[in-house]
Scaffold this motif. Structure first.
Motif, PDB file in Angstrom:
ATOM      1  N   GLY A  35      42.313 -20.297  -8.316  1.00 28.14           N
ATOM      2  CA  GLY A  35      43.727 -20.559  -8.059  1.00 28.14           C
ATOM      3  C   GLY A  35      44.397 -21.281  -9.211  1.00 28.14           C
ATOM      4  O   GLY A  35      45.521 -20.960  -9.593  1.00 28.14           O
ATOM      5  N   LEU A  36      43.708 -22.266  -9.792  1.00 31.39           N
ATOM      6  CA  LEU A  36      44.286 -23.001 -10.922  1.00 31.39           C
ATOM      7  C   LEU A  36      44.428 -22.132 -12.166  1.00 31.39           C
ATOM      8  O   LEU A  36      45.436 -22.204 -12.865  1.00 31.39           O
ATOM      9  CB  LEU A  36      43.445 -24.239 -11.227  1.00 31.39           C
ATOM     10  N   VAL A  37      43.432 -21.316 -12.451  1.00 30.82           N
ATOM     11  CA  VAL A  37      43.514 -20.422 -13.613  1.00 30.82           C
ATOM     12  C   VAL A  37      44.632 -19.403 -13.414  1.00 30.82           C
ATOM     13  O   VAL A  37      45.412 -19.126 -14.334  1.00 30.82           O
ATOM     14  CB  VAL A  37      42.154 -19.722 -13.854  1.00 30.82           C
ATOM     15  N   LEU A  38      44.735 -18.868 -12.218  1.00 27.98           N
ATOM     16  CA  LEU A  38      45.814 -17.921 -11.919  1.00 27.98           C
ATOM     17  C   LEU A  38      47.172 -18.591 -12.054  1.00 27.98           C
ATOM     18  O   LEU A  38      48.095 -18.019 -12.638  1.00 27.98           O
ATOM     19  CB  LEU A  38      45.627 -17.391 -10.492  1.00 27.98           C
ATOM     20  N   ALA A  39      47.303 -19.806 -11.536  1.00 26.43           N
ATOM     21  CA  ALA A  39      48.569 -20.538 -11.632  1.00 26.43           C
ATOM     22  C   ALA A  39      48.912 -20.847 -13.082  1.00 26.43           C
ATOM     23  O   ALA A  39      50.076 -20.761 -13.482  1.00 26.43           O
ATOM     24  CB  ALA A  39      48.493 -21.825 -10.821  1.00 26.43           C
ATOM     25  N   ALA A  40      47.919 -21.181 -13.899  1.00 24.22           N
ATOM     26  CA  ALA A  40      48.169 -21.465 -15.318  1.00 24.22           C
ATOM     27  C   ALA A  40      48.653 -20.216 -16.035  1.00 24.22           C
ATOM     28  O   ALA A  40      49.603 -20.268 -16.835  1.00 24.22           O
ATOM     29  CB  ALA A  40      46.909 -22.005 -15.978  1.00 24.22           C
ATOM     30  N   ALA A  41      48.032 -19.086 -15.765  1.00 20.93           N
ATOM     31  CA  ALA A  41      48.444 -17.832 -16.403  1.00 20.93           C
ATOM     32  C   ALA A  41      49.865 -17.446 -15.993  1.00 20.93           C
ATOM     33  O   ALA A  41      50.686 -17.052 -16.834  1.00 20.93           O
ATOM     34  CB  ALA A  41      47.465 -16.720 -16.039  1.00 20.93           C
ATOM     35  N   ILE A  42      50.165 -17.574 -14.726  1.00 23.04           N
ATOM     36  CA  ILE A  42      51.508 -17.244 -14.247  1.00 23.04           C
ATOM     37  C   ILE A  42      52.525 -18.231 -14.798  1.00 23.04           C
ATOM     38  O   ILE A  42      53.654 -17.858 -15.143  1.00 23.04           O
ATOM     39  CB  ILE A  42      51.538 -17.192 -12.706  1.00 23.04           C
ATOM     40  N   SER A  43      52.133 -19.493 -14.934  1.00 21.45           N
ATOM     41  CA  SER A  43      53.032 -20.506 -15.479  1.00 21.45           C
ATOM     42  C   SER A  43      53.395 -20.213 -16.933  1.00 21.45           C
ATOM     43  O   SER A  43      54.532 -20.432 -17.348  1.00 21.45           O
ATOM     44  CB  SER A  43      52.392 -21.886 -15.358  1.00 21.45           C
ATOM     45  N   ILE A  44      52.441 -19.728 -17.712  1.00 16.91           N
ATOM     46  CA  ILE A  44      52.735 -19.358 -19.108  1.00 16.91           C
ATOM     47  C   ILE A  44      53.735 -18.205 -19.135  1.00 16.91           C
ATOM     48  O   ILE A  44      54.688 -18.206 -19.913  1.00 16.91           O
ATOM     49  CB  ILE A  44      51.437 -19.019 -19.856  1.00 16.91           C
ATOM     50  N   GLY A  45      53.528 -17.217 -18.279  1.00 18.27           N
ATOM     51  CA  GLY A  45      54.498 -16.119 -18.179  1.00 18.27           C
ATOM     52  C   GLY A  45      55.861 -16.604 -17.736  1.00 18.27           C
ATOM     53  O   GLY A  45      56.897 -16.149 -18.228  1.00 18.27           O
TER      54      GLY A  45
END
Length: 70
Positions: A35-45
Motif C-alpha cells: 500500500g505504501l509503495v503504491l501510494a508513493a508511486a501514485i503520489s509522484i504521478g
C-alpha cells in the motif's frame, strides 16, 4: 506568495490522502508495504500532473515533437 502556499497545501493534502488510502489498501490486502509503495508511486504521478496543471503545460501539443519516430 499566498497562491504558492495554497497550491502547495492542496498538493500536500492530496498526498496525505493518497498515503492514507494506500495504508487502508495495504491493510485490506494484509501488506502495508504494498500500500505504501503504491501510494508513493501514485503520489509522484499526482505531483507531476499537479505541477503541469499549475504551470499551464497540460494538453500542449507540439506538431514538431511526436517523440521518437523511426
Amino acid at each position: 506568495m499566498a497562491q504558492r502556499q495554497r497550491g502547495r497545501g492542496f498538493w500536500i493534502l492530496g498526498t496525505v490522502l493518497l498515503f492514507a488510502g494506500g495504508i487502508l489498501f495495504g491493510l485490506v490486502w494484509q501488506n502495508i508495504w504494498v500500500g505504501l509503495v503504491l501510494a508513493a508511486a501514485i503520489s509522484i504521478g499526482w505531483l507531476i500532473a499537479y505541477e503541469s496543471r499549475r504551470g499551464r503545460n497540460q494538453g500542449i501539443y507540439d506538431r514538431d515533437d511526436d517523440g521518437a519516430q523511426l
